[in-house]
Design an enzyme around this catalytic site. Structure first.
Site, PDB file in Angstrom:
ATOM      1  N   LYS A   1     -18.664  -5.862   8.680  1.00 25.92           N
ATOM      2  CA  LYS A   1     -17.287  -6.732   8.023  1.00 25.92           C
ATOM      3  C   LYS A   1     -16.674  -6.437   8.965  1.00 25.92           C
ATOM      4  O   LYS A   1     -16.070  -5.624   9.619  1.00 25.92           O
ATOM      5  CB  LYS A   1     -17.423  -6.202   6.617  1.00 25.92           C
ATOM      6  CG  LYS A   1     -18.130  -5.900   5.353  1.00 25.92           C
ATOM      7  CD  LYS A   1     -17.320  -6.344   3.907  1.00 25.92           C
ATOM      8  CE  LYS A   1     -18.101  -6.922   2.855  1.00 25.92           C
ATOM      9  NZ  LYS A   1     -17.438  -5.251   1.350  1.00 25.92           N
ATOM     10  N   SER A  20      -2.560  -7.611   2.983  1.00 24.88           N
ATOM     11  CA  SER A  20      -3.066  -7.393   3.870  1.00 24.88           C
ATOM     12  C   SER A  20      -3.764  -9.467   4.471  1.00 24.88           C
ATOM     13  O   SER A  20      -3.052  -9.638   6.085  1.00 24.88           O
ATOM     14  CB  SER A  20      -4.794  -6.741   4.569  1.00 24.88           C
ATOM     15  OG  SER A  20      -3.756  -5.540   4.412  1.00 24.88           O
ATOM     16  N   ARG A  42      -2.475  -5.955  -8.350  1.00 26.94           N
ATOM     17  CA  ARG A  42      -1.081  -7.739  -8.342  1.00 26.94           C
ATOM     18  C   ARG A  42      -0.941  -8.248  -9.259  1.00 26.94           C
ATOM     19  O   ARG A  42      -0.389  -8.666 -10.107  1.00 26.94           O
ATOM     20  CB  ARG A  42      -1.041  -7.637  -7.138  1.00 26.94           C
ATOM     21  CG  ARG A  42      -1.351  -6.519  -5.565  1.00 26.94           C
ATOM     22  CD  ARG A  42      -1.317  -7.404  -5.016  1.00 26.94           C
ATOM     23  NE  ARG A  42      -2.258  -7.707  -4.543  1.00 26.94           N
ATOM     24  CZ  ARG A  42      -2.647  -8.763  -3.908  1.00 26.94           C
ATOM     25  NH1 ARG A  42      -2.291  -8.418  -2.791  1.00 26.94           N
ATOM     26  NH2 ARG A  42      -4.437  -8.760  -4.137  1.00 26.94           N
ATOM     27  N   HIS A  79       0.647  -0.981  -0.080  1.00 21.75           N
ATOM     28  CA  HIS A  79       0.611  -0.084   0.243  1.00 21.75           C
ATOM     29  C   HIS A  79       1.216   1.374   0.165  1.00 21.75           C
ATOM     30  O   HIS A  79       0.917   2.058  -0.654  1.00 21.75           O
ATOM     31  CB  HIS A  79      -0.926   0.203   1.685  1.00 21.75           C
ATOM     32  CG  HIS A  79      -2.058  -1.291   1.257  1.00 21.75           C
ATOM     33  ND1 HIS A  79      -1.773  -1.618   2.606  1.00 21.75           N
ATOM     34  CD2 HIS A  79      -2.651  -1.599   0.815  1.00 21.75           C
ATOM     35  CE1 HIS A  79      -2.989  -2.554   1.962  1.00 21.75           C
ATOM     36  NE2 HIS A  79      -3.318  -2.884   0.970  1.00 21.75           N
TER      37      HIS A  79
END
Lengths: 160, 160, 160, 160, 160, 160
Positions: free
Chosen positions: F42, F129, F91, F18
């Site tokens: 969430k 993450s 990515r 990030h």
């Protein structure tokens, strides 16, 4: 139980990505035969002799590696060499797609030969012989992409 | 309501994968037109006549199938034949990507023609005309990949 | 020769993308059964009854379409209905990957049932029931994504 | 030079696809450790003990194979076992994408451990433990997907 | 802080998809240099002069845009122009795969130049110069795919 | 012409990947708003406050960056902040697929907001993450994956 793997390719020219896969492979197998494809109708920048010579120079010092040309079906070459495994390096998804197809076809032709896939070091994930040639042709910096010897050969070829 | 589908391709040569899709398609549609692409500038191993002849031989006995050449936009051919659907076989992801693009473009050109995708039998998932030609050229075993008649034609072509 | 196709899904709720596929499908098949999946353990925003009711409302006026719940293996439902074809809409590559797997598995379970893939209108290529719910929940504009009736149901559900 | 490979997974339950990869792997490596992941927070249909028992039953008669649980970082387990290689089976593109990420991460954590990818027999290309469970739950035919013993265990679990 | 971006391509010919990306880009950057690739060995339908002329005609009225040829490494051209960013349009997955490779290679060659990817309007998602040429050659309708001026040039080229 | 870009995410926790994208972005835009998603339903490992605090700590010293929470539609947040661009890091292929869908949906909701994609440094291509949390939980070495401060926070959270 001796295990021999074949690592086939055109190697026009060999790159640091190829060398990385070979070094990883030799930690797994007792012997690796680097099989240099010769296809009379497909034009390459370097001749078969030049490609083999550049491989020999680049792999000098590595043990249990043999470099040999082949101009037949890969599975026939693998059998003739009493090898059991084909090694393929995969970088990107599109690579894998084509590789998957070839591996399944080769299994159809010779059920006892396994294809295994290995991933090169991430810093070579963008690397291909074609890209190297394109950059070299324009005088771009390829110091981290191929061994110094290969760089010189490319510069001679492109008369830079 | 009569439904006609067009199954376009180069068929250079027809493989068991193509035949599998045609057999699956004919269970869904009343009639299938196998449309053999003719492109003056694109070189094929077999001539248009040879490709059509090989298809006729391979599809003998199958009902409701017609084999026809075309050298125009696919959507124009489909309209001329009063067909409503284009059938495409998809094997791999990369296939589908290209097919998706063509289908959307064809919809742009002719909104009333639908493209549908079908999957061949898994054992043909690696199969393509190019691979068959490559293997045949080296004398590899293609018995399970094409009908016997096509195998003979390939051997004659490559003078094996 | 009557051809019936099954278009299965959760339809939680039905979107303009689903409706687009159904309209394209009914031009090809004599009858389409919209099969609404009921899975006791999988939680949905709308109940089975609500989902069927919303489909009925959205497909009103379209002929040769039947809406039915199912809570069994898809292939068992297809057989029971004497259908021959399963229709799936595909938007993106990742979609297709999963769909490919399901289609091959279903063929394994019932070899005489074909899965065909169709592409929705390009303007719905980003559309999914999940995205619609997420946007509706935040009060975003979903006017072009679902029929007005569905929009109202979503707003009621989220108490907007 | 003894070569040991680890084949990690959840095996909930083991399928014919897993067994196929293990059989292919044992032709390449001197020993394969089938590593059964135990994750206290992730719920599985079968307990760790059941999963190991089912593997033992399914792999009976195969030599040079050991089945062991692990609940640590994969690379830590591999090192502890003095293994050098991780085997992963890949079926589809999306599989490979995730696998690629894991392999690069594991290389970052332990540079001397290589991940290699193998392709299962094409007839298992659609096969996953999740799909098997879903089909078994509905009483579908899974005779060609898992060994008979696993089928019985699934039926007992689902009280069919 | 003035930001200049380079949008490189062959533009053989420019399409509405290219123009869409340029219009989106100019909202983000102070200046966009449309860089027309010239490769002596790669044959194009239109000459470098024709391709530049067609771009000039199609982008007339748009401010802060410059059209320039380049026949060197892209990163060298970008540096010479004091630009910091390369813009690439991506439509499909296969596009992105290749673009990813090029972007990583260019970063290797010039770490301070960033490549950013933008998505053209969905209605151009199937559009490429090659497809346009193929359709134009067969007299297909390309009115929504290229500006009227480009259409005329294509018709003249193909002597329609 | 001031250009502001929004870089949205959950940042649970922020990783070196990030931070790499943010540093690349700030070379292109006048200001970057790091938008931390807050979704009551969430569950995240770190609270909204913790995630913002960790970002502030990790981005200390970087100019023209603002960190703000958002719990609305992304496009609504972007408009409220008078930003014109959304930055997303990509990515892998599967990433891009999902990102493509979101970008097209956001364009549908707000046509004047552009999404651009940037690629992180290749050494972070495997980084997410989720992976960081998984490795940290097992006491794996994450020194090169997150800043030291984040590492400490993860260890405290997992009581290592």
């Amino acid at each position: 139980m001796k295990k021999t793997a074949v690592y086939p390719g055109t190697f026009d020219p060999v790159t640091n990505g190829h060398i990385d896969i070979i070094k990883r492979g030799i930690k797994i197998f007792n012997k690796i035969i680097v099989a240099v494809m010769f296809h009379p109708k497909k034009s390459t920048l370097f001749s078969l002799e030049e490609r083999i010579f550049m491989l020999e120079h680049s792999l000098k010092g590595l043990k249990n590696i043999k470099i040999e040309p082949f101009d037949e079906l890969l599975v026939d070459f693998v059998k003739k060499k009493n090898a059991q495994v084909v090694i393929r390096g995969v970088r990107a998804i599109s690579d894998f797609d084509y590789e998957f197809q070839m591996a399944l076809m080769n299994r159809q032709l010779a059920n006892d030969i396994e294809t295994i896939f290995m991933i090169p070091n991430g810093i070579y994930s963008y690397l291909s012989s074609s890209l190297v040639k394109e950059i070299a042709q324009y005088g771009g910096n390829i110091d981290t992409l191929v061994p110094m010897f290969i760089k010189n050969q490319l510069q001679r070829k492109f008369k830079l």
